[in-house]
Structure formats: C-alpha cells, structure tokens
Write a protein that holds these residues in place. Structure first.
Motif, PDB file in Angstrom:
ATOM      1  N   GLN A   1      43.365  25.172  43.006  1.00  0.00           N
ATOM      2  CA  GLN A   1      42.727  25.625  44.243  1.00  0.00           C
ATOM      3  C   GLN A   1      41.665  26.667  43.923  1.00  0.00           C
ATOM      4  O   GLN A   1      41.939  27.701  43.329  1.00  0.00           O
ATOM      5  N   VAL A   2      40.453  26.379  44.333  1.00  0.00           N
ATOM      6  CA  VAL A   2      39.347  27.286  44.078  1.00  0.00           C
ATOM      7  C   VAL A   2      39.440  28.483  45.014  1.00  0.00           C
ATOM      8  O   VAL A   2      39.673  28.338  46.217  1.00  0.00           O
ATOM      9  N   GLN A   3      39.244  29.634  44.454  1.00  0.00           N
ATOM     10  CA  GLN A   3      39.321  30.851  45.247  1.00  0.00           C
ATOM     11  C   GLN A   3      38.354  31.895  44.742  1.00  0.00           C
ATOM     12  O   GLN A   3      38.133  32.021  43.536  1.00  0.00           O
ATOM     13  N   LEU A   4      37.786  32.633  45.670  1.00  0.00           N
ATOM     14  CA  LEU A   4      37.012  33.825  45.359  1.00  0.00           C
ATOM     15  C   LEU A   4      37.655  34.962  46.118  1.00  0.00           C
ATOM     16  O   LEU A   4      37.803  34.891  47.347  1.00  0.00           O
ATOM     17  N   VAL A   5      38.016  36.004  45.410  1.00  0.00           N
ATOM     18  CA  VAL A   5      38.707  37.118  46.046  1.00  0.00           C
ATOM     19  C   VAL A   5      37.930  38.399  45.797  1.00  0.00           C
ATOM     20  O   VAL A   5      37.746  38.806  44.645  1.00  0.00           O
ATOM     21  N   GLU A   6      37.482  39.011  46.891  1.00  0.00           N
ATOM     22  CA  GLU A   6      36.731  40.262  46.797  1.00  0.00           C
ATOM     23  C   GLU A   6      37.658  41.448  46.984  1.00  0.00           C
ATOM     24  O   GLU A   6      38.689  41.354  47.646  1.00  0.00           O
ATOM     25  N   SER A   7      37.219  42.561  46.462  1.00  0.00           N
ATOM     26  CA  SER A   7      37.907  43.835  46.701  1.00  0.00           C
ATOM     27  C   SER A   7      36.911  44.960  46.504  1.00  0.00           C
ATOM     28  O   SER A   7      35.815  44.747  45.970  1.00  0.00           O
ATOM     29  N   GLY A   8      37.298  46.141  46.948  1.00  0.00           N
ATOM     30  CA  GLY A   8      36.484  47.319  46.694  1.00  0.00           C
ATOM     31  C   GLY A   8      35.741  47.870  47.886  1.00  0.00           C
ATOM     32  O   GLY A   8      35.111  48.926  47.787  1.00  0.00           O
ATOM     33  N   GLY A   9      35.772  47.175  49.017  1.00  0.00           N
ATOM     34  CA  GLY A   9      35.103  47.702  50.193  1.00  0.00           C
ATOM     35  C   GLY A   9      35.837  48.904  50.754  1.00  0.00           C
ATOM     36  O   GLY A   9      36.916  49.272  50.289  1.00  0.00           O
ATOM     37  N   GLY A  10      35.226  49.519  51.741  1.00  0.00           N
ATOM     38  CA  GLY A  10      35.864  50.669  52.373  1.00  0.00           C
ATOM     39  C   GLY A  10      34.860  51.475  53.153  1.00  0.00           C
ATOM     40  O   GLY A  10      33.748  51.021  53.423  1.00  0.00           O
ATOM     41  N   SER A  11      35.261  52.676  53.500  1.00  0.00           N
ATOM     42  CA  SER A  11      34.413  53.592  54.265  1.00  0.00           C
ATOM     43  C   SER A  11      33.967  54.724  53.363  1.00  0.00           C
ATOM     44  O   SER A  11      34.760  55.270  52.601  1.00  0.00           O
ATOM     45  N   VAL A  12      32.704  55.065  53.491  1.00  0.00           N
ATOM     46  CA  VAL A  12      32.144  56.106  52.645  1.00  0.00           C
ATOM     47  C   VAL A  12      31.049  56.817  53.416  1.00  0.00           C
ATOM     48  O   VAL A  12      30.446  56.234  54.336  1.00  0.00           O
ATOM     49  N   GLN A  13      30.786  58.035  53.075  1.00  0.00           N
ATOM     50  CA  GLN A  13      29.692  58.769  53.706  1.00  0.00           C
ATOM     51  C   GLN A  13      28.363  58.416  53.041  1.00  0.00           C
ATOM     52  O   GLN A  13      28.324  58.004  51.877  1.00  0.00           O
ATOM     53  N   ALA A  14      27.322  58.596  53.791  1.00  0.00           N
ATOM     54  CA  ALA A  14      25.986  58.328  53.261  1.00  0.00           C
ATOM     55  C   ALA A  14      25.774  59.108  51.969  1.00  0.00           C
ATOM     56  O   ALA A  14      26.155  60.277  51.865  1.00  0.00           O
ATOM     57  N   GLY A  15      25.169  58.428  51.010  1.00  0.00           N
ATOM     58  CA  GLY A  15      24.955  59.030  49.704  1.00  0.00           C
ATOM     59  C   GLY A  15      26.038  58.724  48.698  1.00  0.00           C
ATOM     60  O   GLY A  15      25.854  58.951  47.492  1.00  0.00           O
ATOM     61  N   GLY A  16      27.133  58.167  49.169  1.00  0.00           N
ATOM     62  CA  GLY A  16      28.243  57.853  48.293  1.00  0.00           C
ATOM     63  C   GLY A  16      28.061  56.524  47.583  1.00  0.00           C
ATOM     64  O   GLY A  16      27.033  55.850  47.729  1.00  0.00           O
ATOM     65  N   SER A  17      29.083  56.149  46.819  1.00  0.00           N
ATOM     66  CA  SER A  17      29.041  54.927  46.017  1.00  0.00           C
ATOM     67  C   SER A  17      30.304  54.111  46.226  1.00  0.00           C
ATOM     68  O   SER A  17      31.368  54.654  46.543  1.00  0.00           O
ATOM     69  N   LEU A  18      30.159  52.826  46.037  1.00  0.00           N
ATOM     70  CA  LEU A  18      31.285  51.910  46.018  1.00  0.00           C
ATOM     71  C   LEU A  18      31.012  50.848  44.970  1.00  0.00           C
ATOM     72  O   LEU A  18      29.849  50.537  44.682  1.00  0.00           O
ATOM     73  N   LYS A  19      32.091  50.277  44.449  1.00  0.00           N
ATOM     74  CA  LYS A  19      31.949  49.161  43.522  1.00  0.00           C
ATOM     75  C   LYS A  19      32.804  48.009  44.023  1.00  0.00           C
ATOM     76  O   LYS A  19      34.024  48.141  44.137  1.00  0.00           O
TER      77      LYS A  19
END
Length: 123
Positions: A1-19
């Motif tokens: 079964q083909v799958q793509l699973v994302e992670s790493g989102g969230g809430s952050v203040q302006a100027g911040g970083s996410l991966k």
C-alpha cells in the motif's frame, strides 16, 4: 500500500522555524519527483518546492529565500525547512509524489498525496 506520511506542522510565531518531513512507503521503484504544496481554504494547491531525481531541487519564488527542500533517498523521505515564517505561510502543507519521471509543478501531475500537515503562523 502506497503511503505518504507528513509530520512536523504546528503553530509558531512569526519569525520562527519549522521542519516538515514526509516519508514514502509502499513504492516498488524509486520516486522520481517529490514535492511540497501549500493550500489555504478556497484556493488551489500551489507548489512550494520540488525535489527531482536525486539531486535537483526547485523552490517557488515566493518561498525560495526562506524555505529549503531536501531529500534522503535511502529513507524515501523529503524535508521542508521553513525559516523566517510569516502569517502568509499559514495553511496546509501537502507532500506529493510524481512517478511519471517528468519534472512537474502542477498538482494534477502528482499521483500520490499525503494527508497534509497544518502550519499556523501568528503575528
């Protein structure tokens, strides 16, 4: 079964970083192209960054100075490093895979999609 699973989102203040991370599984061959798309309610998905073949990357002008896509081919994983985030970056981020072998930027060219991960940037 083909799958793509994302992670790493969230809430952050302006100027911040996410991966963000996206791991593909179930594919029987190497995936020529993997990409990140951004979508806000009422608008079409638009490409943010594409990792094509093993070494080529493309970043859309709007995000090119602040976001970087990278790819771990052994792990079938792509990442999106997002720096200096702004409220306009808020939205759902989708990982997608295109098995055609062509370099594409339109969402209709991508065969497989993850469920999306929400990024919210507050001012």
């Amino acid at each position: 079964q083909v799958q793509l699973v994302e992670s790493g989102g969230g809430s952050v203040q302006a100027g911040g970083s996410l991966k963000l991370s996206c791991t593909a599984s179930g594919f029987t061959q190497a995936i020529p192209s993997m990409a990140w798309f951004h979508q806000v309610p009422g608008q079409e998905r638009q490409w943010v960054a594409v990792a094509f073949s093993t070494t080529r990357t493309y970043h859309r002008g709007t995000w090119s100075a602040r976001f970087r896509i990278s790819r771990d081919n052994r792990e079938n994983t792509i990442y999106l490093q997002m720096n200096s985030l702004a409220p306009t970056d808020t939205g759902m981020y989708y990982c997608a895979a295109d098995t055609s072998g062509d370099l594409s930027f339109g969402p209709s060219s991508y065969d497989y999609w993850g469920q999306g991960t929400q990024v919210t940037v507050s001012s």
